[in-house]
Design an enzyme around this catalytic site. Sequence first.
Site, PDB file in Angstrom:
ATOM      1  N   GLU A  85       1.610   0.120  -4.675  1.00 31.48           N
ATOM      2  CA  GLU A  85       0.585   1.096  -5.022  1.00 31.48           C
ATOM      3  C   GLU A  85       1.280   2.452  -5.067  1.00 31.48           C
ATOM      4  O   GLU A  85       1.675   2.986  -4.050  1.00 31.48           O
ATOM      5  CB  GLU A  85      -0.538   1.141  -3.990  1.00 31.48           C
ATOM      6  CG  GLU A  85      -1.612   2.138  -4.410  1.00 31.48           C
ATOM      7  CD  GLU A  85      -2.387   2.751  -3.252  1.00 31.48           C
ATOM      8  OE1 GLU A  85      -3.521   3.191  -3.469  1.00 31.48           O
ATOM      9  OE2 GLU A  85      -1.859   2.802  -2.119  1.00 31.48           O
ATOM     10  N   ASP A 120       0.828  -1.197   0.000  1.00 32.67           N
ATOM     11  CA  ASP A 120       0.000   0.000   0.000  1.00 32.67           C
ATOM     12  C   ASP A 120       0.876   1.266   0.000  1.00 32.67           C
ATOM     13  O   ASP A 120       1.991   1.237   0.517  1.00 32.67           O
ATOM     14  CB  ASP A 120      -0.859  -0.041   1.271  1.00 32.67           C
ATOM     15  CG  ASP A 120      -1.924   1.043   1.281  1.00 32.67           C
ATOM     16  OD1 ASP A 120      -2.740   1.079   0.357  1.00 32.67           O
ATOM     17  OD2 ASP A 120      -1.941   1.848   2.237  1.00 32.67           O
TER      18      ASP A 120
END
Length: 623
Positions: free
Chosen positions: A365, A336
Site C-alpha cells: 500500500e 500496509d
Amino acid sequence: MRITTLWVTMILITQGLFGAWAFGKNKTTLKKIEPMNWWIGMTNPNLQLMAYGSNIAKTDVKVLSSHIRLKQTIKVENPNYLFLDLVISDNAKPGIVPIQFMAGKKVIANCNFELKTRADNSKQREGFSSKDAIYLIMPDRFANGNPANDDRPGMLEKANRQAPYGRHGGDLKGISNHLDFIKAMGFTAIWLNPVQENNQPAASYHGYAITDYYHVDARLGTNNEFKQLVDQCQAKGIKMIMDMVFNHCGDHHWWMNDLPSHDWLNQFEEFTRSNYRLSTVSDPYASKEDLKKTIEGWFDNSMPDLNLQNPLLLNYLIQNSIWWIEHAGLQGIRMDTYPYPDKDGMATWAQRILTEYPNFNIVGESWISQASKLCYWQKDYPNKDGYNSHLPSLMDFPLMEALKEAFNEADAWDKGLNRLYDVLADDHLYPDPMNLVVFPENHDIGRLYFFLGNDLRKFKMAMAFIATIRGIPQLYYGSELLMDGNGFEGHANIREDFPGGWPADKINAFTPGGRTNDQNEAIDYITKLLTYRKESEVLHQGKLLHFIPEEEVYVYFRYLEDKAVMVILNNADASDKKIITIRFAEILQEYNHGKDIMTGKTIDDLSTIISPAKSATIIELTK
Ligand code: CA
C-alpha cells in the site's frame, strides 16, 4: 510450542521489608517463545527466537539437538528478553527440540520447540498475478459464521453491532460459508484486512492495530481456522493474500508494557504525528526534519511507530511473515503503509521473503497519487539514490483517482476519459506495470458508486475497464451490491455489514432474491466480466495499445501475437455512436471478425462498430 516453567527465586535481599518484593521481582520465568515453531528445509538455515519472561536474560541456554546449533544469545536493555540465534542443519528432522534455560546446573525452564515438515512445493508456491482477480474483505463486516466467538474472554472490546465503529461479529467462518458466492463471481484471490489480534479497547474491528503478531484475533477465529480457510480457498481455486502491518502496532500490544529496548519504537518527548508526506522519501530536496516526521512520526495516538532500524525487531517481523506463509499456506501479502517504516528494513524484508519464495507476490500500500513518485517504490526502478524496494507489486492509486472522475466529466484536454489515458501514458515509469493492482475502492476510500452518483451505466463502464486494463483487478466486498458509502463522512460508511451475513438479517444479499434489480444487474455484469477474464490469456498477459480519446470515446486493445481484445468506452450520454475504425488500422487490419463478449453477438464487419451511449463494448477479435 510447549513450555514447562519451573521457576526459582534468586533472593538477593534475604530479609527485611523488601523480602517479599524481591521474591516476586527476581523469579525467573519463561512466558513465551516466538516464533512458536519453525520448519526444516528452509533456504535460510538461520532462525532467531525471542524468549520472553522475567529475567530470562540471566539464564544460560542449551539446545538439546545435534542438528541445531546455538550460535549465540543476544541480550537487550530489558532482561526479560533473550534472543537465541540458531542454525538449523540440512540434516535436521521434524520433531521436538528441547531448549533449556539454566541457572548454573539447574533447569529453570524448558521449551519443547517443534520443527515441522514444510508443505509440498512450499518454496515454489505461486503468488497472485495478473491472471487473478482479488476480492477484499473486512472480516468483522462480512459475515458472522460463529456468533459464539463474538465476545471472548480477555478481549477488551465486546461486540456491539449498533456501534458504527464497534465490533460487529464477522469472522473467518463467515467468509468460509460464502466462498462459493465469491468464486461464482469469478474472483480467484481474497485479500483480508488484518486478521491478527487487535485487543484494543475501542475501534478494534479494522485490524490495523495489531496486539499480537502471532495469533489470529479470537473474535475472528483461531490460527488453525485461518489455515483451514486458506485450504478451503485453495480447493476452490482461490488464493489467499494476508494483510500485514509493520509500520506500527496497537498501543495494547503485549510488549508495550515491557519493551525490549527503548529503540524498539520511534519515541518522542511528546506525541508526534507523521506528516503523511510520503514524497519526502524520494524527494531529492527533502529536509531531514520533514523526512524524520514522515518515517518516525506516529500514524495515530493508538498506533506506536515501530523502529525497523532495530535489527532484532526487523528480523522478528520478517520471520513472522515467513511463519504465516508456511503455517497458513499463503499466496500473497498486502503490506500496509509500505513507505512509512524504514525503507531499507522494508527492502530487506521483501528480499528475504522472495528469496525464500521466488514465485510469491507482495503488493504494497503506497498511497501516492502520482506515478512519478509511486514508481520509486517498485522493485528494480533505477532510483538515483540507489534505492531498490524489492517490492514487486504496487496499488495503482493514480488510476483509482482517475476512475473516480473519468466517467463524470465531458472530455477535455485533461478531463473525462483523458484522465485514464494519461495515467496509463505514465506506465513507462514502472519496471512492471502488469504487476500493479487496479482498484476502484478499498476500506479507506469512498465507495465508487458514491463518486459515480449512483449511475449504474458508469459503474459498468468502470468494471469493464478494471477487468480489461493491464494489471491485477481488485474489488471490495459490497462493490457488487452498489454500496455507495461516503468515505468523507467517516470510515463506518464504507465498512458496512454485508446484508445477510448475520443470522438475524432481514435481507440476504448473498442470494438473488435478496437483492434489488440493479444489484443483480451489477453482479451479473461483474460475473460475466471476471468469468471471461479468468480464461483470457490476452487479458492476463497481453500488451496494451490505446488511442487518444476522441468525442467521448476511448478505444484500447490488449493483444498477444495472434490474439486481441478491443475495448470501447463510450462516455457520451446522447445516443448510440457509430465508431469508424479506420483510425485503429495498425492493429485492426489483422483481424476480420469479432465477438461481443457481453452480448455474445458476432461482428463480421469491423469497419464500423455501433457503441451504445454510456457503455463499454468488449470485443474478442478473430482472424
Ligand atoms: Ca462471530
